[in-house]
Write a protein that holds these residues in place. Structure first.
Motif, PDB file in Angstrom:
ATOM      1  N   THR A 454       0.848  -1.188   0.000  1.00  0.00           N
ATOM      2  CA  THR A 454       0.000   0.000   0.000  1.00  0.00           C
ATOM      3  C   THR A 454       0.887   1.242   0.000  1.00  0.00           C
ATOM      4  N   TYR A 455       1.728   1.343  -1.021  1.00  0.00           N
ATOM      5  CA  TYR A 455       2.610   2.476  -1.158  1.00  0.00           C
ATOM      6  C   TYR A 455       1.946   3.487  -2.085  1.00  0.00           C
ATOM      7  N   SER A 456       2.606   4.589  -2.284  1.00  0.00           N
ATOM      8  CA  SER A 456       2.116   5.549  -3.257  1.00  0.00           C
ATOM      9  C   SER A 456       2.562   5.121  -4.653  1.00  0.00           C
ATOM     10  N   PRO A 457       1.872   5.571  -5.710  1.00  0.00           N
ATOM     11  CA  PRO A 457       2.227   5.188  -7.081  1.00  0.00           C
ATOM     12  C   PRO A 457       3.665   5.572  -7.410  1.00  0.00           C
ATOM     13  N   PRO A 458       4.269   4.901  -8.394  1.00  0.00           N
ATOM     14  CA  PRO A 458       3.681   3.882  -9.268  1.00  0.00           C
ATOM     15  C   PRO A 458       3.627   2.502  -8.619  1.00  0.00           C
ATOM     16  N   PHE A 459       2.498   1.792  -8.853  1.00  0.00           N
ATOM     17  CA  PHE A 459       2.299   0.473  -8.270  1.00  0.00           C
ATOM     18  C   PHE A 459       2.822  -0.653  -9.164  1.00  0.00           C
ATOM     19  N   PHE A 460       2.976  -0.387 -10.478  1.00  0.00           N
ATOM     20  CA  PHE A 460       3.442  -1.394 -11.436  1.00  0.00           C
ATOM     21  C   PHE A 460       2.528  -2.624 -11.465  1.00  0.00           C
ATOM     22  N   LYS A 461       1.232  -2.367 -11.550  1.00  0.00           N
ATOM     23  CA  LYS A 461       0.246  -3.437 -11.727  1.00  0.00           C
ATOM     24  C   LYS A 461      -0.016  -3.643 -13.215  1.00  0.00           C
ATOM     25  N   SER A 462      -0.672  -4.745 -13.571  1.00  0.00           N
ATOM     26  CA  SER A 462      -0.919  -5.038 -14.978  1.00  0.00           C
ATOM     27  C   SER A 462      -2.067  -6.016 -15.134  1.00  0.00           C
ATOM     28  N   PHE A 463      -2.607  -6.062 -16.343  1.00  0.00           N
ATOM     29  CA  PHE A 463      -3.631  -7.039 -16.715  1.00  0.00           C
ATOM     30  C   PHE A 463      -3.471  -7.319 -18.203  1.00  0.00           C
ATOM     31  N   LEU A 464      -4.142  -8.367 -18.685  1.00  0.00           N
ATOM     32  CA  LEU A 464      -4.037  -8.773 -20.083  1.00  0.00           C
ATOM     33  C   LEU A 464      -5.341  -8.522 -20.817  1.00  0.00           C
ATOM     34  N   ARG A 465      -5.209  -8.112 -22.059  1.00  0.00           N
ATOM     35  CA  ARG A 465      -6.338  -8.110 -22.988  1.00  0.00           C
ATOM     36  C   ARG A 465      -5.955  -9.017 -24.156  1.00  0.00           C
ATOM     37  N   LEU A 466      -6.851  -9.957 -24.480  1.00  0.00           N
ATOM     38  CA  LEU A 466      -6.629 -10.872 -25.594  1.00  0.00           C
ATOM     39  C   LEU A 466      -7.721 -10.654 -26.629  1.00  0.00           C
ATOM     40  N   ASP A 467      -7.303 -10.333 -27.849  1.00  0.00           N
ATOM     41  CA  ASP A 467      -8.211 -10.119 -28.977  1.00  0.00           C
ATOM     42  C   ASP A 467      -8.131 -11.334 -29.883  1.00  0.00           C
ATOM     43  N   VAL A 468      -9.254 -12.036 -30.028  1.00  0.00           N
ATOM     44  CA  VAL A 468      -9.303 -13.316 -30.732  1.00  0.00           C
ATOM     45  C   VAL A 468      -9.935 -13.128 -32.102  1.00  0.00           C
ATOM     46  N   SER A 469      -9.343 -13.749 -33.113  1.00  0.00           N
ATOM     47  CA  SER A 469      -9.938 -13.851 -34.441  1.00  0.00           C
ATOM     48  C   SER A 469      -9.690 -15.267 -34.939  1.00  0.00           C
ATOM     49  N   PRO A 470     -10.308 -15.676 -36.052  1.00  0.00           N
ATOM     50  CA  PRO A 470     -10.034 -17.032 -36.558  1.00  0.00           C
ATOM     51  C   PRO A 470      -8.576 -17.231 -36.961  1.00  0.00           C
ATOM     52  N   GLU A 471      -7.864 -16.127 -37.228  1.00  0.00           N
ATOM     53  CA  GLU A 471      -6.485 -16.248 -37.697  1.00  0.00           C
ATOM     54  C   GLU A 471      -5.449 -16.167 -36.583  1.00  0.00           C
ATOM     55  N   ALA A 472      -5.738 -15.391 -35.515  1.00  0.00           N
ATOM     56  CA  ALA A 472      -4.696 -15.116 -34.521  1.00  0.00           C
ATOM     57  C   ALA A 472      -5.311 -14.619 -33.222  1.00  0.00           C
ATOM     58  N   VAL A 473      -4.501 -14.655 -32.169  1.00  0.00           N
ATOM     59  CA  VAL A 473      -4.815 -14.014 -30.891  1.00  0.00           C
ATOM     60  C   VAL A 473      -3.765 -12.933 -30.653  1.00  0.00           C
ATOM     61  N   ARG A 474      -4.225 -11.719 -30.414  1.00  0.00           N
ATOM     62  CA  ARG A 474      -3.308 -10.649 -30.036  1.00  0.00           C
ATOM     63  C   ARG A 474      -3.343 -10.501 -28.522  1.00  0.00           C
ATOM     64  N   LEU A 475      -2.226 -10.748 -27.871  1.00  0.00           N
ATOM     65  CA  LEU A 475      -2.127 -10.655 -26.414  1.00  0.00           C
ATOM     66  C   LEU A 475      -1.359  -9.392 -26.061  1.00  0.00           C
ATOM     67  N   ARG A 476      -1.962  -8.563 -25.194  1.00  0.00           N
ATOM     68  CA  ARG A 476      -1.318  -7.340 -24.752  1.00  0.00           C
ATOM     69  C   ARG A 476      -1.304  -7.270 -23.232  1.00  0.00           C
ATOM     70  N   CYS A 477      -0.175  -6.875 -22.686  1.00  0.00           N
ATOM     71  CA  CYS A 477      -0.053  -6.560 -21.261  1.00  0.00           C
ATOM     72  C   CYS A 477      -0.189  -5.056 -21.105  1.00  0.00           C
ATOM     73  N   LEU A 478      -1.204  -4.636 -20.342  1.00  0.00           N
ATOM     74  CA  LEU A 478      -1.444  -3.212 -20.117  1.00  0.00           C
ATOM     75  C   LEU A 478      -1.128  -2.862 -18.674  1.00  0.00           C
ATOM     76  N   ALA A 479      -0.555  -1.676 -18.485  1.00  0.00           N
ATOM     77  CA  ALA A 479      -0.050  -1.280 -17.176  1.00  0.00           C
ATOM     78  C   ALA A 479      -1.057  -0.436 -16.414  1.00  0.00           C
ATOM     79  N   ALA A 480      -0.978  -0.529 -15.092  1.00  0.00           N
ATOM     80  CA  ALA A 480      -1.745   0.327 -14.182  1.00  0.00           C
ATOM     81  C   ALA A 480      -0.785   0.777 -13.090  1.00  0.00           C
TER      82      ALA A 480
END
Length: 501
Positions: A454-480
């Motif tokens: 419970t420090y002050s920012p930056p916390f260096f947290k993250s989550f993933l967004r995965l965009d799916v299509s019949p050809e590929a999956v785009r995986l991105r790590c986004l920061a918080a």
């Protein structure tokens, strides 16, 4: 697209003057967990007991699965959704401390996930012990405005109360298990039962009020048990429960082999990662074999294996046969205290080298973060605290690498910066880990790595967004980071396009 930590110091969240809006989401009273406090550690004792006296997770899980089957859950444990061929979903790992770092993830997650079809919580939904009374402030409240279903797999902390809270929230309000047969006196199981932490009866009124926060029809998600498969568009997503000690029981292992035979491309979500901190951890299955053997089998068509448990982001693109690559990802940055990345030695595992490896936070930012923390705790700020540029320079020197974000030309590697890096367990090249340095790193990572963030920012947290299509999956790590700039436009810290054909 906003700047990331790989671009600039400000993109990493250092020196920001404008705090994020997440503070408006916080409950009036925050329970701060301190992991070296006996009051926190004692309820979380079941993992130690399982390692000493035998792990009962497999038996308990089997009873849970039988309970859900009797209640009408599908026998194959497959959730069949009606998603289009092109859709997106989120993965958030190790969320539930209920304090500022967890809530700091939420604004960016809502922004980046507003068009996603569902989210998956990957491991350790609730700290410290998975208690049902903690779900209000650590699950329902932070994600009340996410307008899609949330599925989950449990981590070891969710098992510290035999999964009672997890099953009630995610598995159609499954009731607590009745007591099993009493163990024979003076056996290991009997000794374990004397000390075993068990769940308390739920505060039903408190739970009912918490449920109202995610009560819209479009938010409803019911899963068949602690492990499951989701058929969504062109892919099958498989979530496995690795229990208290990071293994699978024979029944779940047989199920995993069966659902992996489906011809669709697959993404594995697991409570513990298969590659992490430069090491291969294949995850044993009771009776023989490993999870990673199933993932590597070309007939099963796995393209990625995403695991929680470790509270940062890492990615290992492993070539498993010929020119086929599986992306092994650590995604545990969803809210719990940050596990250091600066302790990771120069990567050389399964033909993945430092050039292909990715992590967030960057090692230099991790070292700067912890040097400031220990400088405050030990009241030795002038000695311990390294600037972001100093930390980046000394990490690059120790590992023999070109950093992703170049330090200032004025940053010098001195005796002080080398000593601080050594004391804080900074990794080195594999050929330079002999002598006292390796024990120091082990002591730091296993004992002194802080357990409350419970420090002050930056916390260096993250989550993933995965965009799916019949050809590929785009995986991105986004920061918080907890700063306003990264809330408005969450920076992409890593991105990879994974072919499905």
């Amino acid at each position: 697209m906003s700047e990331s930590s790989r671009d600039t110091v400000s993109g990493a969240g250092w020196g920001s003057a404008e705090p994020g809006s997440y503070k408006r989401l916080l409950p009036h009273r925050i329970e701060k967990l301190h992991w070296l406090d006996p009051r926190t550690m004692w309820p979380a004792r079941n993992g130690v007991l399982a390692s000493w006296f035998g792990d009962p997770t497999g038996v308990t899980r089997g009873r849970r699965v039988a309970q859900r089957a009797a209640a009408g859950a599908p026998a194959d444990k497959v959730i069949r959704r009606e998603d289009p061929d092109r859709f997106s979903f989120l993965v958030i790992g190790d969320t539930g401390e209920g304090d500022e770092p967890q809530y700091a993830v939420v604004p960016g997650l809502l922004k980046a996930g507003q068009d996603t079809r569902f989210a998956i919580l990957a491991s350790d939904v609730i700290y410290p012990a998975g208690g049902i009374d903690d779900y209000g402030s650590k699950f329902f409240r932070p994600y009340q405005d996410y307008r899609a279903p949330i599925y989950a797999i449990p981590g070891n902390h969710d098992w510290y109360e035999d999964l009672d809270g997890f099953m009630r929230v995610f598995c159609d309000d499954a009731p607590p298990l009745p007591p099993g047969p009493a163990p024979r006196p003076l056996t290991r199981a009997w000794l374990r039962s004397l000390l075993w932490h068990r769940s308390k009866p739920a505060d039903e009124q408190r739970l009912a009020e918490a449920r109202k926060l995610r009560s819209a029809p479009e938010q409803r998600a019911v899963q068949p048990g602690p492990y499951w498969a989701i058929d969504a568009g062109p892919v099958r997503i498989i979530g496995i429960d690795t229990g208290l000690l990071g293994t699978l029981d024979a029944e779940q292992g047989a199920w995993l082999r069966e659902v992996s035979r489906d011809p669709r491309p697959k993404i594995l979500i697991t409570g513990q990662p298969l590659y992490v901190d430069g090491e291969h951890r294949p995850c044993a299955i009771e009776g023989g074999g490993t999870v990673d053997e199933i993932v590597r089998d070309p007939r099963h068509r796995y393209v990625a294996a995403v695991g929680g448990d470790i509270h940062n982001y890492q990615r290992y693109p492993v070539r498993v046969d010929g020119d086929r690559t599986v992306q092994y990802v650590v995604a545990g940055g969803g809210g719990a205290f940050m596990h250091a990345t600066h302790t990771i030695a120069r990567v050389d595992v399964a033909n993945v080298t430092e050039e292909e490896f990715r992590c967030y936070p960057l090692r230099g930012d991790s070292l700067a973060f912890y040097s400031g923390l220990y400088g405050r705790r030990l009241r030795l700020r002038r000695f311990f605290t390294l600037t972001e540029d100093e930390a980046t320079a000394v990490v690059a020197d120790r590992l023999g690498i070109t950093p992703a974000r170049a330090p200032s030309p004025a940053a010098r590697v001195t005796r002080r910066t080398r000593l601080v890096a050594s004391l804080l367990g900074a990794g080195r090249r594999p050929d330079r880990t002999a002598g006292f340095r390796l024990p120091v790193r082990k002591i730091y990572t296993q004992l002194f790595s802080p357990g409350s963030a419970t420090y002050s920012p930056p916390f260096f947290k993250s989550f993933l967004r995965l965009d799916v299509s019949p050809e590929a999956v785009r995986l991105r790590c986004l920061a918080a980071t907890g700063n306003r700039a990264q809330e408005v436009d969450p920076p992409v810290e890593d991105e990879v396009v994974i072919p499905l054909t």
